[in-house]
Design a protein around this motif. Structure first.
Motif, short mmCIF file in Angstrom:
data_model
loop_
_atom_site.label_atom_id
_atom_site.label_comp_id
_atom_site.label_asym_id
_atom_site.label_seq_id
_atom_site.Cartn_x
_atom_site.Cartn_y
_atom_site.Cartn_z
N VAL A 157 -61.71 18.88 32.23
CA VAL A 157 -62.04 19.94 31.24
C VAL A 157 -61.13 20.85 30.80
CG1 VAL A 157 -64.22 21.33 30.36
CG2 VAL A 157 -64.54 19.12 31.92
N ARG A 158 -60.55 21.50 31.92
CA ARG A 158 -59.60 22.70 31.46
C ARG A 158 -58.11 22.17 31.40
NH1 ARG A 158 -62.40 26.92 29.84
NH2 ARG A 158 -63.80 27.87 31.24
N LEU A 186 -72.17 22.40 22.28
CA LEU A 186 -72.53 22.27 23.68
C LEU A 186 -71.18 22.10 24.62
CD1 LEU A 186 -75.42 19.78 23.58
CD2 LEU A 186 -75.49 22.25 24.37
N ASP A 187 -70.32 21.44 24.07
CA ASP A 187 -69.10 21.45 24.78
C ASP A 187 -68.44 22.91 24.90
OD1 ASP A 187 -69.23 18.72 24.99
OD2 ASP A 187 -67.92 18.41 23.19
N LEU A 188 -68.20 23.64 23.77
CA LEU A 188 -68.01 24.97 23.91
C LEU A 188 -68.56 25.87 25.09
CD1 LEU A 188 -67.48 26.06 20.06
CD2 LEU A 188 -65.82 25.68 21.92
N ILE A 189 -69.93 25.44 25.14
CA ILE A 189 -70.68 26.39 25.97
C ILE A 189 -70.47 26.02 27.32
CG2 ILE A 189 -73.18 26.65 26.76
CD1 ILE A 189 -72.09 28.53 24.26
N MET A 237 -62.25 19.73 42.02
CA MET A 237 -60.91 19.77 41.51
C MET A 237 -61.19 18.87 40.15
SD MET A 237 -58.06 18.88 44.34
CE MET A 237 -56.95 18.41 43.14
N ILE A 238 -61.99 18.14 39.92
CA ILE A 238 -62.55 17.33 38.98
C ILE A 238 -62.72 18.02 37.75
CG2 ILE A 238 -64.80 16.26 38.05
CD1 ILE A 238 -64.41 13.88 40.01
N ALA A 239 -63.68 19.00 37.37
CA ALA A 239 -63.87 19.62 36.18
C ALA A 239 -62.60 20.27 35.78
CB ALA A 239 -65.20 20.48 36.28
#
Length: 196
Positions: A59-60, A26-29, A53-55
């Protein structure tokens, strides 16, 4: 498709990765699939810019400067950059939905999911959101849209799937679907929703 709901049977692959409830998959998707919700789901206490800006940062792993540049680019892309420093409550529903699209695009996804993106909008705001979605389709973005906007579906879709009671009733190319529906349930739906 992004694991917000579980399914009872069958198999679902996104970009070759099985969706089966395992958090690693799920994290990959979720890194590759953007989601635009029916009711925007913006953080009310953050500015439009901060919402975008958050994600990318969390995440990235983008720096604040990289995330801000990305956010400003996509706000410009959805024609709403002048509202970057406002809170979501200070802009219209159509503008909030365009912010939600820009937020999803900031993750630079391979696929975009749209869950009835215009259903919470006043009729005059629907066009501004659909225009952004049409531009995304024209640029080749893969999109899966749940919608009752039949004109939009007909003009943008490569494939239309009509569902009723959780089951696929009909699946066809847009022209065939709208001009020659194969199932009585599809014909009844189209007669009700498309006024001649």
């Amino acid at each position: 498709m992004n694991g917000l709901e579980t399914f009872d049977s069958g198999e679902l692959l996104v970009e070759g990765v099985p969706i089966n409830g395992k958090s690693r998959n799920l994290d990959l998707i979720r890194r590759e699939v953007g989601m635009v919700f029916q009711h925007f789901n913006l953080f009310p206490h953050l500015t439009i810019l901060q919402n975008l800006m958050i994600a990318p940062m969390k995440v990235r792993g983008k720096s604040k400067a990289e995330a801000e540049a990305l956010a400003r680019h996509y706000l410009e892309r959805v024609k709403i950059s002048q509202h970057a420093d406002k809170l979501p409550s200070a802009i219209s529903g159509g503008q909030q939905q365009r912010v939600a699209i820009a937020r999803a695009l900031c993750m630079q996804p391979k696929v975009m999911l749209f869950d009835e993106p215009t259903s919470a909008l006043d009729p005059e705001m629907i066009k501004e959101v659909l225009d952004v979605m049409v531009e995304l389709a024209d640029e080749g973005m893969t999109m899966v849209c749940v919608t009752h906007e039949m004109g939009f579906a007909r003009s943008v879709a490569d494939e239309v799937i009509f569902m009723d009671a959780g089951q696929i009733v009909e699946r066809n190319a847009p022209d065939a679907f709208f001009l020659h529906p194969q199932h009585e349930r599809t014909r009844a739906f189209l007669q009700q929703i498309i006024r001649h």
